[in-house]
Scaffold this motif. Structure first.
Motif, PDB file in Angstrom:
ATOM      1  N   PRO A  74       0.840  -1.214   0.000  1.00  0.00           N
ATOM      2  CA  PRO A  74       0.000   0.000   0.000  1.00  0.00           C
ATOM      3  C   PRO A  74       0.870   1.259   0.000  1.00  0.00           C
ATOM      4  CG  PRO A  74      -0.835  -1.606   1.575  1.00  0.00           C
ATOM      5  CD  PRO A  74       0.485  -2.128   1.114  1.00  0.00           C
ATOM      6  N   ARG A  75       0.673   2.108  -0.993  1.00  0.00           N
ATOM      7  CA  ARG A  75       1.582   3.240  -1.181  1.00  0.00           C
ATOM      8  C   ARG A  75       1.528   4.232  -0.030  1.00  0.00           C
ATOM      9  NH1 ARG A  75      -0.288   2.712  -7.315  1.00  0.00           N
ATOM     10  NH2 ARG A  75       1.575   1.699  -8.172  1.00  0.00           N
ATOM     11  N   ALA A  76       0.354   4.438   0.554  1.00  0.00           N
ATOM     12  CA  ALA A  76       0.266   5.355   1.697  1.00  0.00           C
ATOM     13  C   ALA A  76       1.087   4.827   2.867  1.00  0.00           C
ATOM     14  CB  ALA A  76      -1.189   5.554   2.107  1.00  0.00           C
ATOM     15  N   VAL A  77       1.081   3.515   3.062  1.00  0.00           N
ATOM     16  CA  VAL A  77       1.855   2.905   4.147  1.00  0.00           C
ATOM     17  C   VAL A  77       3.349   3.038   3.875  1.00  0.00           C
ATOM     18  CG1 VAL A  77       2.373   0.749   5.354  1.00  0.00           C
ATOM     19  CG2 VAL A  77       0.009   1.297   4.733  1.00  0.00           C
ATOM     20  N   VAL A  78       3.756   2.841   2.610  1.00  0.00           N
ATOM     21  CA  VAL A  78       5.166   3.019   2.250  1.00  0.00           C
ATOM     22  C   VAL A  78       5.623   4.428   2.596  1.00  0.00           C
ATOM     23  CG1 VAL A  78       6.810   3.108   0.327  1.00  0.00           C
ATOM     24  CG2 VAL A  78       5.101   1.277   0.425  1.00  0.00           C
ATOM     25  N   ILE A  79       4.815   5.411   2.251  1.00  0.00           N
ATOM     26  CA  ILE A  79       5.168   6.811   2.540  1.00  0.00           C
ATOM     27  C   ILE A  79       5.252   7.038   4.045  1.00  0.00           C
ATOM     28  CG2 ILE A  79       4.414   9.210   2.298  1.00  0.00           C
ATOM     29  CD1 ILE A  79       3.024   8.324  -0.342  1.00  0.00           C
ATOM     30  N   GLN A  80       4.293   6.486   4.810  1.00  0.00           N
ATOM     31  CA  GLN A  80       4.309   6.652   6.264  1.00  0.00           C
ATOM     32  C   GLN A  80       5.573   6.060   6.885  1.00  0.00           C
ATOM     33  OE1 GLN A  80       0.324   4.823   6.647  1.00  0.00           O
ATOM     34  NE2 GLN A  80      -0.156   6.487   8.062  1.00  0.00           N
ATOM     35  N   VAL A  81       5.935   4.852   6.467  1.00  0.00           N
ATOM     36  CA  VAL A  81       7.136   4.202   7.007  1.00  0.00           C
ATOM     37  C   VAL A  81       8.380   5.033   6.699  1.00  0.00           C
ATOM     38  CG1 VAL A  81       8.631   2.172   6.837  1.00  0.00           C
ATOM     39  CG2 VAL A  81       6.151   1.884   6.958  1.00  0.00           C
ATOM     40  N   CYS A  82       8.444   5.548   5.474  1.00  0.00           N
ATOM     41  CA  CYS A  82       9.593   6.382   5.098  1.00  0.00           C
ATOM     42  C   CYS A  82       9.641   7.656   5.928  1.00  0.00           C
ATOM     43  CB  CYS A  82       9.534   6.711   3.615  1.00  0.00           C
ATOM     44  SG  CYS A  82       9.853   5.304   2.535  1.00  0.00           S
ATOM     45  N   VAL A  84       8.692   7.917   8.995  1.00  0.00           N
ATOM     46  CA  VAL A  84       9.244   7.514  10.297  1.00  0.00           C
ATOM     47  C   VAL A  84      10.768   7.446  10.220  1.00  0.00           C
ATOM     48  CG1 VAL A  84       9.389   5.640  11.980  1.00  0.00           C
ATOM     49  CG2 VAL A  84       7.168   6.269  11.013  1.00  0.00           C
ATOM     50  N   ILE A  85      11.284   6.865   9.124  1.00  0.00           N
ATOM     51  CA  ILE A  85      12.736   6.784   8.943  1.00  0.00           C
ATOM     52  C   ILE A  85      13.332   8.187   8.848  1.00  0.00           C
ATOM     53  CG2 ILE A  85      14.562   6.024   7.366  1.00  0.00           C
ATOM     54  CD1 ILE A  85      12.714   3.654   6.630  1.00  0.00           C
ATOM     55  N   ASP A  86      12.646   9.073   8.141  1.00  0.00           N
ATOM     56  CA  ASP A  86      13.129  10.456   8.018  1.00  0.00           C
ATOM     57  C   ASP A  86      13.145  11.160   9.370  1.00  0.00           C
ATOM     58  OD1 ASP A  86      13.454  10.217   5.284  1.00  0.00           O
ATOM     59  OD2 ASP A  86      11.423  10.896   4.829  1.00  0.00           O
ATOM     60  N   ILE A  87      12.108  10.921  10.164  1.00  0.00           N
ATOM     61  CA  ILE A  87      12.062  11.520  11.511  1.00  0.00           C
ATOM     62  C   ILE A  87      13.272  11.077  12.323  1.00  0.00           C
ATOM     63  CG2 ILE A  87      10.829  11.437  13.722  1.00  0.00           C
ATOM     64  CD1 ILE A  87       8.217  11.327  12.042  1.00  0.00           C
ATOM     65  N   TRP A 180       6.543  15.880   9.438  1.00  0.00           N
ATOM     66  CA  TRP A 180       6.355  14.443   9.219  1.00  0.00           C
ATOM     67  C   TRP A 180       5.463  13.826  10.289  1.00  0.00           C
ATOM     68  CZ3 TRP A 180      12.219  14.595   8.361  1.00  0.00           C
ATOM     69  CH2 TRP A 180      12.508  14.747   7.008  1.00  0.00           C
ATOM     70  N   LEU A 181       5.639  14.259  11.531  1.00  0.00           N
ATOM     71  CA  LEU A 181       4.820  13.719  12.623  1.00  0.00           C
ATOM     72  C   LEU A 181       3.333  14.027  12.412  1.00  0.00           C
ATOM     73  CD1 LEU A 181       7.054  14.593  15.719  1.00  0.00           C
ATOM     74  CD2 LEU A 181       6.430  12.288  14.949  1.00  0.00           C
ATOM     75  N   VAL A 182       3.041  15.201  11.886  1.00  0.00           N
ATOM     76  CA  VAL A 182       1.654  15.579  11.617  1.00  0.00           C
ATOM     77  C   VAL A 182       1.116  14.831  10.397  1.00  0.00           C
ATOM     78  CG1 VAL A 182       0.136  17.482  10.982  1.00  0.00           C
ATOM     79  CG2 VAL A 182       1.926  17.838  12.696  1.00  0.00           C
ATOM     80  N   ALA A 183       1.954  14.639   9.399  1.00  0.00           N
ATOM     81  CA  ALA A 183       1.501  14.032   8.147  1.00  0.00           C
ATOM     82  C   ALA A 183       1.173  12.552   8.291  1.00  0.00           C
ATOM     83  CB  ALA A 183       2.558  14.226   7.067  1.00  0.00           C
ATOM     84  N   ILE A 184       1.869  11.839   9.154  1.00  0.00           N
ATOM     85  CA  ILE A 184       1.679  10.383   9.271  1.00  0.00           C
ATOM     86  C   ILE A 184       0.239  10.017   9.635  1.00  0.00           C
ATOM     87  CG2 ILE A 184       2.312   8.352  10.652  1.00  0.00           C
ATOM     88  CD1 ILE A 184       5.199   9.415  10.626  1.00  0.00           C
ATOM     89  N   PRO A 185      -0.353  10.590  10.696  1.00  0.00           N
ATOM     90  CA  PRO A 185      -1.743  10.233  10.996  1.00  0.00           C
ATOM     91  C   PRO A 185      -2.730  10.720   9.938  1.00  0.00           C
ATOM     92  CG  PRO A 185      -0.972  11.977  12.467  1.00  0.00           C
ATOM     93  CD  PRO A 185       0.225  11.461  11.740  1.00  0.00           C
ATOM     94  N   ILE A 186      -2.420  11.817   9.258  1.00  0.00           N
ATOM     95  CA  ILE A 186      -3.317  12.288   8.191  1.00  0.00           C
ATOM     96  C   ILE A 186      -3.332  11.286   7.041  1.00  0.00           C
ATOM     97  CG2 ILE A 186      -3.676  14.085   6.450  1.00  0.00           C
ATOM     98  CD1 ILE A 186      -2.578  16.104   8.443  1.00  0.00           C
ATOM     99  N   LEU A 187      -2.173  10.742   6.694  1.00  0.00           N
ATOM    100  CA  LEU A 187      -2.109   9.739   5.633  1.00  0.00           C
ATOM    101  C   LEU A 187      -2.862   8.461   6.000  1.00  0.00           C
ATOM    102  CD1 LEU A 187       1.581  10.029   4.373  1.00  0.00           C
ATOM    103  CD2 LEU A 187      -0.487  10.459   3.054  1.00  0.00           C
TER     104      LEU A 187
END
Length: 409
Positions: A74-82, A84-87, A180-187
């Protein structure tokens, strides 16, 4: 709803757009923050080049793998995981700066982690947009995202400069982490169907399928190979020779160069607004003609580097670049199967970016062995010839708008 904002009628696109806008705004200051963070640790341009090279090399190495993962999961999940790595990577750099324990080797390693993460995010971003909107609003969706991206390109570095000079680069990185912290739950609110597939996974088989999809489209191959050279010219002539001329020619100057770069961004910004309402019936034909306008500021910079002249040329080039950017995204999303789009996009990114480091080195050498005016004007002619020559490829010339390609399974 207003035609230009019609893409926002889709709930999934609204949430994705909000998350992406937040990360674009907070991330727009990242390059300034990282640059001055490195120079704060070690005021040596070699150290800075090593950090930037680590990011770029990691991005190139992992981009094909990123395309496979983005098509399989799932592409949204891939973005979320990335994210987290960026954070973790950028957050660690900020912590080391706060505690005054940062070293160049550690920052190089963390920059490489960030570059690898980006290699997964970009193909996922490219592949997810057709899943969030309809064929009728695909151009508007891409133009809206470009609008935010170009707007923060103008304002982000200014804000970053203020933060860096007042409270230090670490705080600019903290702002990015918050984004990034704000974007993760929105995604997490973006609901998409699961990826199509039988559940099996083979890296090389998936890469081969992506390559077959890429190579089977003459328009795609032609444009990517054109940009392999054009991007090398852009990063060398504009990124290396441009600042050199600005610094050494009183008609332009460093402050004048800032106005030129801002004018280019303003051209992009204005064109995104136009493209939210005006459809591109021939996205590749108009896109390659638009991108050829970059020859104008190169020529002006070489022949008469006066602020007003180069700024006007840069404004036109920025507008033309956005015609290509939106037209290219629409062409890719309408003509490549959605379930293979991230892999094909990763081949596009690899081909388009792989020669850029060489372009930087070549132009760094050229500027010490040839007249800058000759280098710039020759580059302008070559750039325009490649861009306009690509228009003559029949599949590029003929391509019109089509409905989205269905998932093939």
């Amino acid at each position: 709803m207003n035609r230009g904002l019609a893409a926002l009628t889709d709930r999934n696109f609204r949430w994705f757009f909000l998350a992406r806008a937040i990360t674009l705004v907070t991330g727009s200051m990242s390059s300034i923050a990282l640059t001055f963070a490195v120079l704060q640790i070690d005021n040596d341009p070699v150290s800075l080049s090593l950090v930037l090279a680590a990011f770029t090399v990691a991005n190139i190495v992992f981009v094909l793998f990123g395309g496979v993962i983005a098509d399989r999961l799932p592409r949204a999940v891939v973005i979320q995981v990335c994210y987290v790595i960026d954070i973790l990577s950028i957050g660690t750099v900020a912590y080391l700066l706060f505690t005054e324990t940062a070293t160049i080797p550690v920052v190089i390693a963390l920059a490489a982690v960030n570059g690898a993460s980006t290699a997964f995010v970009l193909p996922a971003m490219q592949g997810i947009i057709p899943q969030l909107t309809t064929p009728e609003t695909l151009q508007q969706a891409n133009a809206m995202l470009s609008f935010v991206r170009s707007a923060v390109t103008i304002g982000g570095p200014v804000i970053a400069g203020i933060l860096v000079t007042t409270v230090g680069p670490a705080w600019a990185m903290v702002v990015q982490v918050i984004g990034w912290l704000v974007a993760i739950p929105i995604l997490a609110l973006v609901k998409l169907p699961p990826p199509v597939g039988d559940g099996s996974f083979s890296l090389f088989a998936d890469l081969r399928i992506g390559w077959t999809e890429f190579w089977s489209r003459s328009w795609l191959v032609a444009v990517v190979f054109a940009f392999m050279i054009m991007n090398a010219i852009h990063v060398g002539a504009w990124g290396v020779v441009g600042p050199y001329v600005a610094k050494n020619d009183d008609r332009l100057g460093i402050a004048g160069w800032g106005w030129v770069v801002s004018a280019e961004g303003a051209g992009v910004l204005l064109m995104t607004l136009v493209l939210m309402w005006v459809p591109l019936k021939r996205p590749l034909r108009m896109g390659m003609i638009g991108i050829s306008l970059f020859a104008l500021p190169l020529t002006a910079l070489g022949l008469h580097p006066a602020v007003v002249l180069v700024a006007i040329a840069a404004f036109l080039a920025g507008a033309g670049a956005e015609v290509f950017s939106t037209g290219w995204s629409v062409a890719m999303m309408e003509n490549v199967p959605t379930d293979k789009l991230s892999r094909v996009s990763s081949y596009d990114m690899l081909g388009s970016f792989v020669v850029m480091p060489i372009g930087t080195l070549v132009y760094g050498w050229l500027i010490t062995h040839a007249d800058p005016a000759v280098v710039l004007t020759t580059s302008a002619v070559l750039y325009a010839a490649i861009a306009l020559g690509t228009v003559l490829v029949p599949s590029v010339w003929r391509m019109g708008r089509t409905r989205a390609v269905p998932i093939t399974g």
